[in-house]
Design an enzyme around this catalytic site. Structure first.
Site, PDB file in Angstrom:
ATOM      1  N   CYS A  50     -12.876  29.208  25.865  1.00 31.97           N
ATOM      2  CA  CYS A  50     -13.555  27.960  25.532  1.00 31.97           C
ATOM      3  C   CYS A  50     -14.114  27.259  26.764  1.00 31.97           C
ATOM      4  O   CYS A  50     -14.967  26.378  26.638  1.00 31.97           O
ATOM      5  CB  CYS A  50     -12.617  27.020  24.778  1.00 31.97           C
ATOM      6  SG  CYS A  50     -11.128  26.586  25.694  1.00 31.97           S
ATOM      7  N   HIS A  99      -9.755  35.823  42.418  1.00 28.61           N
ATOM      8  CA  HIS A  99     -10.191  34.916  41.355  1.00 28.61           C
ATOM      9  C   HIS A  99      -9.513  35.245  40.029  1.00 28.61           C
ATOM     10  O   HIS A  99      -8.961  34.353  39.371  1.00 28.61           O
ATOM     11  CB  HIS A  99     -11.707  34.986  41.201  1.00 28.61           C
ATOM     12  CG  HIS A  99     -12.224  34.188  40.044  1.00 28.61           C
ATOM     13  ND1 HIS A  99     -12.268  32.806  40.048  1.00 28.61           N
ATOM     14  CD2 HIS A  99     -12.686  34.574  38.819  1.00 28.61           C
ATOM     15  CE1 HIS A  99     -12.747  32.381  38.889  1.00 28.61           C
ATOM     16  NE2 HIS A  99     -13.001  33.425  38.133  1.00 28.61           N
TER      17      HIS A  99
END
Length: 582
Positions: A50, A99
């Protein structure tokens, strides 16, 4: 080949851009197929949640890879490349590994430390495996990311630093009350029956609501979720309804949570207005009109004193939707003007210009300090420490006065943002959650997780570099074995009367000589290859021993195929990931 990730998230792009760039499951599949079909990429995986869209690929050229992946993201998201580019970030090789490991640990989440991202990473890997776009590198990478995320949650207190978006969203709705005190006796409507909606329904049930109604396009899924809630031992009444009953159920609900995969709005402002009108009529019929009327009257009075200051954080004037979507500068993801999306509140202190508490710049001391977010984040039922970046008292007042509480966890959004202006409505959505959780300072647990991530990145890089040289070493030993076989065949021709016992002894002796000659160089070259810049040792071996590149490639393919089943089995062992503490 090298790892490359191109993406955008709540840290780099406003919600309005993330909303438009959201990818459906079908679009993700097409993006994966097009990526591996492109010249620079050999493998691909998409992590779409989301609040982030990231495309991972194994590429042979950096600049060409960045250009191709950026173009494909723009093409499949429907956002023009020129518009999308300022919000994209790029990570390469070890930084790309760092990351993903940080994402898996919840360090890059909207709510720091939330564990639901692990399930989303697992789903991304499963999708890439199903579509056959994940090869050796991405299989290893995503598997290790899952392990690192689990290690962070088990070895540190990162769970204390953050929680699921569901719990955080409910805390925002509850204001200064605990979630259990706020939820007690309420009727809840949950729209959708996916993982996030299921988590919301379970959290509401445990928090003490009287009833949970689940609405879903597939009624059978809603019925399954309702049955689970009813048998969960919370005492909540749970039932399932079809989606066309949402309007009717909304008239009876005190809180509604929506998280569907719809591409358009599920609840418009007109739908919410109609529900409030229907709710008022129902209250009049059952004798509760006086309470509702008082709440509505308070909201109307608060709405009459709406602030006209553009920097107001509590009650933006009609037509003023806040600045969050336009205040983030590309390249400066941590810069944001924080705007509360709550509905009107009562008894607000005002400044001479009519602003309830003043602007963010002019009255910084009026706001809840965000340091408590990391160190003292409560579980459901504890005293809520999280608030939006607004004055605590107006938040509590708004939470008590609202007749209908709306939580929108979907991206793109399910509930019309204009609904937050309606009297008696309090709306919390992804955008307001991003504002409320931004700029949280890092606690000791977060620092501990960062250390884990750094160590795991170094270990993963060393393992990958060592694995890179393994096919070359195997090819070298295969060539040596072929030389031994060839020489023994020549010996058989020259000494046909040689006995089996003698022949076996000679063969064993020659093999021992070859093994001893190759042992030290191959062990040392693996050690050297695991260090930064060690990839060149594989090239040196191939050159020195004149190894056939196709033989090395064949070893790599055979190793990949033999380990594919093992990786799939490993993937299944990563059973239920943490879904947040809610």
């Amino acid at each position: 080949m090298s790892l490359l990730v191109v993406g955008l998230s709540h840290r780099s792009a406003p919600v309005s851009v993330l909303e438009r760039a959201a990818l459906t499951v079908g679009a993700q599949a097409k993006l994966l197929h097009d990526t591996v079909a492109a010249e620079p990429a050999a493998e691909a995986a998409v992590l779409a949640t989301c609040n982030r869209i990231e495309l991972y690929a194994d590429v042979d050229k950096f600049h060409a890879g960045v250009a191709e992946l950026s173009t494909l993201l723009a093409l499949h998201s429907g956002v023009g490349l020129e518009e999308l580019t300022p919000y994209l970030y790029v990570h390469y090789e070890d930084r790309a590994v760092h990351h993903l490991f940080s994402v898996a640990c919840g360090l890059d989440s909207m709510v720091v430390g939330e564990g639901q991202i692990l399930g989303q990473i697992k789903d991304s890997l499963a999708r890439a495996q199903e579509l056959h776009t994940a090869g050796r590198l991405l299989n290893d990478l995503f598997q290790q990311a899952l392990r690192v995320g689990k290690r962070a949650h088990s070895e540190t207190g990162i769970d204390r630093a953050g929680q699921s978006l569901v719990t955080f969203g409910l805390e925002q709705l509850a204001g200064r009350e605990s979630v259990t005190a706020w939820a007690k006796g309420k009727r809840a409507l949950v729209i959708g029956a996916g993982s996030m909606s299921s988590l919301a329904a379970a959290t509401l049930a445990r928090s003490g609501v009287d009833e949970v109604v689940v609405a879903n396009r597939t009624l059978e899924r809603a019925e399954r979720l309702a049955a689970i809630l009813g048998d969960g031992g919370t005492g909540v009444t749970a039932r399932a309804v079809p989606m066309d009953s949402v309007a009717e159920e909304l008239t009876r609900a005190d809180v509604a949570v929506s998280c569907t995969g719809a591409t358009g709005l599920v609840l418009t402002a007109a739908d919410v207005t109609a529900a409030l009108a229907g709710r008022a009529g129902a209250d009049g019929a059952d004798g509760g009109a006086e309470h509702r009327a008082d709440a509505d009257a308070r909201d109307v009075r608060a709405g009459e004193s709406v602030c006209t200051d553009d920097d107001c954080l509590i009650a933006p004037a009609p037509g003023h939707m806040g600045h969050s979507d336009h205040s983030r500068r590309p390249g400066h993801p941590d810069h944001a003007v924080h705007t509360d999306r709550s509905g009107p509140a009562t008894d607000r202190p005002t400044t001479p210009d009519g602003c309830p508490v003043g602007s963010e710049v002019g009255d910084e001391t009026a706001y809840e300090q965000h340091a408590a977010l990391v160190g003292n984040s409560p579980a459901v039922g504890a005293a809520a420490a999280r608030t939006s970046r607004t004055a605590p008292a107006p938040l509590a007042s708004a939470a008590r006065a609202a007749a209908l509480h709306l939580l929108d966890l979907a991206m793109p959004r399910d509930i019309d943002a204009a609904a937050h202006r309606l009297p008696g409505v309090r709306l919390v959505d992804i955008e307001s959650l991003a504002d409320a959780s931004a700029d949280a300072p890092m606690a000791a647990d977060v620092d501990a997780v960062r250390t884990i991530v750094s160590d795991e990145v170094a270990a993963f890089g060393a393992a990958q570099r060592a694995a890179h040289i393994t096919p070359t070493v195997v090819a070298l030993r295969t060539m040596a074995a072929d030389v031994v076989s060839s020489e023994m065949a020549r010996l058989d021709g020259r000494l046909p009367a040689l006995g089996d016992k003698e022949r076996a002894e000679i063969t064993q002796t020659v093999r021992r000589v070859v093994d001893k000659l190759l042992h030290a160089p191959t062990v040392r070259v693996k050690q050297l290859a695991s260090e930064p810049g060690g990839a060149g040792y594989a090239d040196a071996l191939r050159t020195l021993f004149d190894l056939d590149p196709e033989t090395v490639a064949a070893v790599s393919r055979a190793d990949l195929l033999s380990n594919a089943g093992g990786r799939l089995g490993q993937h299944q062992e990563n059973d239920e990931p943490k879904r947040g503490r809610a």
